[in-house]
Design a protein around this motif. Structure first.
Motif, PDB file in Angstrom:
ATOM      1  N   ARG A  78      53.408   5.731  46.940  1.00  0.00           N
ATOM      2  CA  ARG A  78      54.786   6.216  47.176  1.00  0.00           C
ATOM      3  C   ARG A  78      54.681   7.892  47.140  1.00  0.00           C
ATOM      4  N   LEU A  79      55.563   8.335  48.244  1.00  0.00           N
ATOM      5  CA  LEU A  79      55.485   9.995  48.078  1.00  0.00           C
ATOM      6  C   LEU A  79      56.689  10.472  47.123  1.00  0.00           C
ATOM      7  N   THR A  80      56.425  11.500  46.528  1.00  0.00           N
ATOM      8  CA  THR A  80      57.218  12.230  45.436  1.00  0.00           C
ATOM      9  C   THR A  80      58.137  13.011  46.100  1.00  0.00           C
ATOM     10  N   GLY A  81      57.820  13.716  47.323  1.00  0.00           N
ATOM     11  CA  GLY A  81      58.614  14.602  47.976  1.00  0.00           C
ATOM     12  C   GLY A  81      58.159  16.005  47.812  1.00  0.00           C
ATOM     13  N   ARG A  82      57.149  16.294  47.132  1.00  0.00           N
ATOM     14  CA  ARG A  82      56.234  17.413  46.958  1.00  0.00           C
ATOM     15  C   ARG A  82      55.131  17.771  47.998  1.00  0.00           C
ATOM     16  N   THR A  83      55.358  18.637  49.042  1.00  0.00           N
ATOM     17  CA  THR A  83      54.430  18.623  50.157  1.00  0.00           C
ATOM     18  C   THR A  83      53.818  20.122  50.392  1.00  0.00           C
ATOM     19  N   ARG A  84      52.741  20.313  50.929  1.00  0.00           N
ATOM     20  CA  ARG A  84      52.134  21.672  51.303  1.00  0.00           C
ATOM     21  C   ARG A  84      51.627  21.332  52.945  1.00  0.00           C
ATOM     22  N   THR A  85      51.757  22.377  53.552  1.00  0.00           N
ATOM     23  CA  THR A  85      51.043  22.270  54.851  1.00  0.00           C
ATOM     24  C   THR A  85      49.505  22.787  55.071  1.00  0.00           C
ATOM     25  N   SER A  86      49.003  22.334  56.083  1.00  0.00           N
ATOM     26  CA  SER A  86      47.564  22.400  56.056  1.00  0.00           C
ATOM     27  C   SER A  86      47.285  22.800  57.616  1.00  0.00           C
ATOM     28  N   GLU A  87      46.033  23.217  57.907  1.00  0.00           N
ATOM     29  CA  GLU A  87      45.558  23.457  59.354  1.00  0.00           C
ATOM     30  C   GLU A  87      45.527  22.122  60.009  1.00  0.00           C
ATOM     31  N   VAL A  88      45.507  21.075  59.474  1.00  0.00           N
ATOM     32  CA  VAL A  88      45.148  19.957  60.106  1.00  0.00           C
ATOM     33  C   VAL A  88      46.297  18.917  59.782  1.00  0.00           C
ATOM     34  N   GLY A  89      47.504  19.367  59.197  1.00  0.00           N
ATOM     35  CA  GLY A  89      48.593  18.457  59.034  1.00  0.00           C
ATOM     36  C   GLY A  89      49.256  18.654  57.990  1.00  0.00           C
ATOM     37  N   THR A  90      49.931  17.757  57.562  1.00  0.00           N
ATOM     38  CA  THR A  90      50.976  17.974  56.018  1.00  0.00           C
ATOM     39  C   THR A  90      50.459  16.919  54.915  1.00  0.00           C
ATOM     40  N   GLY A 143      47.135  11.264  46.999  1.00  0.00           N
ATOM     41  CA  GLY A 143      47.624  12.213  47.887  1.00  0.00           C
ATOM     42  C   GLY A 143      47.614  11.674  49.357  1.00  0.00           C
ATOM     43  N   VAL A 144      48.531  11.862  50.237  1.00  0.00           N
ATOM     44  CA  VAL A 144      48.552  11.262  51.502  1.00  0.00           C
ATOM     45  C   VAL A 144      48.642  12.597  52.372  1.00  0.00           C
ATOM     46  N   LEU A 145      47.702  12.590  53.362  1.00  0.00           N
ATOM     47  CA  LEU A 145      47.416  13.772  54.503  1.00  0.00           C
ATOM     48  C   LEU A 145      47.991  13.244  55.789  1.00  0.00           C
ATOM     49  N   ARG A 146      49.193  13.603  56.355  1.00  0.00           N
ATOM     50  CA  ARG A 146      49.664  13.149  57.772  1.00  0.00           C
ATOM     51  C   ARG A 146      49.024  14.214  58.630  1.00  0.00           C
ATOM     52  N   LEU A 147      47.965  13.440  59.486  1.00  0.00           N
ATOM     53  CA  LEU A 147      47.083  14.328  60.431  1.00  0.00           C
ATOM     54  C   LEU A 147      48.089  14.654  61.653  1.00  0.00           C
ATOM     55  N   ASP A 148      47.661  15.920  62.170  1.00  0.00           N
ATOM     56  CA  ASP A 148      48.757  16.437  63.495  1.00  0.00           C
ATOM     57  C   ASP A 148      48.342  15.692  64.636  1.00  0.00           C
ATOM     58  N   THR A 166      43.928  10.032  49.465  1.00  0.00           N
ATOM     59  CA  THR A 166      43.070  10.437  48.609  1.00  0.00           C
ATOM     60  C   THR A 166      43.336   9.924  47.111  1.00  0.00           C
ATOM     61  N   ALA A 167      42.428   9.781  46.374  1.00  0.00           N
ATOM     62  CA  ALA A 167      42.616   9.163  45.093  1.00  0.00           C
ATOM     63  C   ALA A 167      42.755  10.353  43.882  1.00  0.00           C
ATOM     64  N   ALA A 168      43.200  11.370  44.565  1.00  0.00           N
ATOM     65  CA  ALA A 168      43.666  12.454  43.634  1.00  0.00           C
ATOM     66  C   ALA A 168      44.812  13.378  44.249  1.00  0.00           C
ATOM     67  N   ARG A 169      45.508  14.054  43.490  1.00  0.00           N
ATOM     68  CA  ARG A 169      46.813  14.678  43.787  1.00  0.00           C
ATOM     69  C   ARG A 169      46.195  16.088  44.925  1.00  0.00           C
ATOM     70  N   PRO A 170      47.015  16.146  45.816  1.00  0.00           N
ATOM     71  CA  PRO A 170      46.370  17.548  46.807  1.00  0.00           C
ATOM     72  C   PRO A 170      47.086  18.716  46.195  1.00  0.00           C
ATOM     73  N   VAL A 171      47.685  18.786  45.275  1.00  0.00           N
ATOM     74  CA  VAL A 171      48.209  20.083  44.663  1.00  0.00           C
ATOM     75  C   VAL A 171      48.023  20.156  43.140  1.00  0.00           C
ATOM     76  N   PRO A 172      47.678  21.499  42.761  1.00  0.00           N
ATOM     77  CA  PRO A 172      48.252  22.774  43.453  1.00  0.00           C
ATOM     78  C   PRO A 172      46.585  23.080  43.856  1.00  0.00           C
ATOM     79  N   THR A 173      46.817  24.069  45.054  1.00  0.00           N
ATOM     80  CA  THR A 173      45.593  24.550  45.685  1.00  0.00           C
ATOM     81  C   THR A 173      45.412  25.892  45.037  1.00  0.00           C
ATOM     82  N   VAL A 174      44.189  26.556  45.021  1.00  0.00           N
ATOM     83  CA  VAL A 174      44.281  28.009  44.617  1.00  0.00           C
ATOM     84  C   VAL A 174      45.304  28.979  44.992  1.00  0.00           C
ATOM     85  N   ALA A 175      45.647  28.622  46.553  1.00  0.00           N
ATOM     86  CA  ALA A 175      46.565  29.492  47.168  1.00  0.00           C
ATOM     87  C   ALA A 175      47.771  29.142  46.401  1.00  0.00           C
TER      88      ALA A 175
END
Length: 475
Positions: A11-23, A36-41, A89-98
């Protein structure tokens, strides 16, 4: 991707971030743990051979994780729904160092920078030792977990999707650039000099020398930087302040299928007894995490390891090289006598690999120290949670540093549900973070209590170890 939607049960929580390969989307797995869920471009996926290269890259990641490389973002599955492909992924994709650099620069210090650099250098060393590369190391692909550990995300994805050449040398140069950037943002005085010196060491002598330079110069860093405590506190603060919702700087991809209409998700990874295509279809009652675990069981045949090239990893790489040699022999135009000699050499190589594999399996069966838990500590939000908010609990389990599996449950005062969960612990890990995210809605006020109970390994007394904490809700 919409808040409340789901991909393969996540289930998506609504918190997203962009990436060079998708969202990327922050999500919650069917077991109720962060994912985490990465929707690939789709535009990248349309390139010839992109899906096959993507499956190979993700499979290699899972092999690395199973051989003991814990510094990579753990992949649970790779699924397809119509023309859409999602990495789970089996871990949260946020936050990044950026994210942390942009939102909370005042809360970070040189110790936090050194922690990120040491851990990412160690992970890249393991990746390179396995004959692989990352290909896109920068602040946006370094995720900081809730316990303050640094995870490298998107390994190999750019190269797989776009066919761009990547190399270990480029990874080293990118790490050095990351070190210099953190020296400017998070450090000052002697600490900044130390980070710059590590960047120079990486360029001249490699990541091993850079890591050693950081560890040798720890006197210039704040006390206790190796505990990750400052980073963990920063991540918790970021989670309370970071806004949810889709990014405003990324336009929708033309022709993309809306998530609500994406249909059933089909795994693209190998499962026992099947090839990579097709995989099982996730219906309403299916458990995607179970399928991911089945895939991991297959990968565990490569054996345990540490973040260096293990014996099992050498066997794996030898197998790949031997396959290439065998294919070349099939088209070799040399005389039958020379081909017979090469055949004898090939048989000897196979026999040697089998002997080494048997030795590794025998070593794995030897009795070792068992995992033991000595302490459980639960921390709750200090401030009251307001209307339709989330109470973020952090359970910290202290172990003896041995490898094993922790079986536990979170018990909420508002529910009678008792769901048992598991967390695998790698050797050398003495502090394990087990988070709980308690979503609260409605009007009124109440006090909620969450209890973390460790079921196994149990202490000598036989009684489960547990701790609890409470929060207040007002709306």
């Amino acid at each position: 991707m919409q808040d409340g939607a789901a991909v393969a049960g996540h289930r998506l929580t609504g918190r997203t971030r962009t990436s060079e390969v998708g969202t990327w989307s922050d999500a919650v797995s069917p077991e109720g743990v962060p994912s985490g869920v990465l929707r690939l471009d789709p535009r990248d996926l349309a390139a010839p051979g992109a899906r096959e290269r993507l499956v190979a890259a993700v499979t290699a990641d899972r092999r690395l994780r199973q051989s003991g490389v814990t510094g990579l973002m753990p992949v649970a599955d790779l699924v397809a729904a119509r023309d859409e492909v999602y990495l789970i992924t089996a871990a949260r994709p946020v936050p990044t160092v950026a994210d942390l650099l942009a939102a909370a620069p005042d809360r970070l210090d040189a110790g936090s920078a050194a922690t990120v650099l040491v851990e990412t250098a160690q992970t890249l060393l393991a990746v390179h030792a396995a004959g692989l590369v990352h290909g896109a190391v920068h602040p946006g692909t370094v995720v900081v977990a809730e316990d303050g550990s640094a995870l490298l995300a998107e390994r190999g994805l750019m190269e797989a999707l776009r066919g761009e050449r990547a190399s270990a040398e480029r990874d080293v140069a990118a790490w050095a650039a990351l070190a210099r950037g953190l020296a400017l943002s998070w450090a000052g005085g002697g600490a900044a000099t130390l980070l710059d010196r590590a960047a120079s060491a990486a360029t001249a002598r490699g990541l091993g020398a850079a890591r050693d330079a950081l560890l040798a110069g720890r006197e210039a860093l704040p006390p206790g930087f190796t505990t990750r405590e400052r980073l963990a506190q920063t991540v918790q603060a970021w989670g309370r302040r970071a806004p949810a919702g889709p990014p405003a700087d990324r336009a929708p991809v033309a022709g993309a299928v809306p998530l609500a209409a994406a249909g059933e998700a089909v795994t693209l990874l190998d499962v026992p007894g099947q090839g990579p295509f097709p995989g099982p279809v996730y219906g309403a009652a299916d458990d995607p995490a179970r399928t991911a675990r089945q895939g991991e069981d297959v990968m565990m045949r490569f054996g345990p390891g540490v973040p260096t090239e293990t014996t099992a990893a050498q066997i794996w790489r030898s197998g790949q090289t031997a396959s290439t040699v065998h294919a070349q022999q099939a088209t070799d135009g040399r005389s039958p006598r020379k081909r017979r000699r090469r055949g004898v050499g090939w048989a000897g190589t196979v026999l040697l690999a089998m002997v080494i594999a048997l030795v590794v399996l025998w070593l794995r069966q030897q009795p070792g120290a068992d995992l033991a838990v000595s302490k459980v500590d639960v921390r709750a939000p200090k401030k009251a949670v307001h209307c339709n908010g989330t109470a973020d609990f952090t359970g910290v389990v202290t172990t003896n540093g041995e490898a094993g599996t922790i079986r536990y449950m979170w018990i909420r005062s508002d529910s009678k549900e008792r769901r048992q969960l598991e967390q695998h612990v790698s050797s050398g890990t003495k502090s394990v973070s087990l988070p709980l995210h308690w979503d609260v809605s409605g009007t009124g006020s109440f006090k909620g209590t969450a209890t973390l109970r460790v079921l196994s390994p149990a202490p000598p007394s036989g009684d489960p170890l547990e701790d609890k904490a409470s929060f207040s809700y007002k709306c």
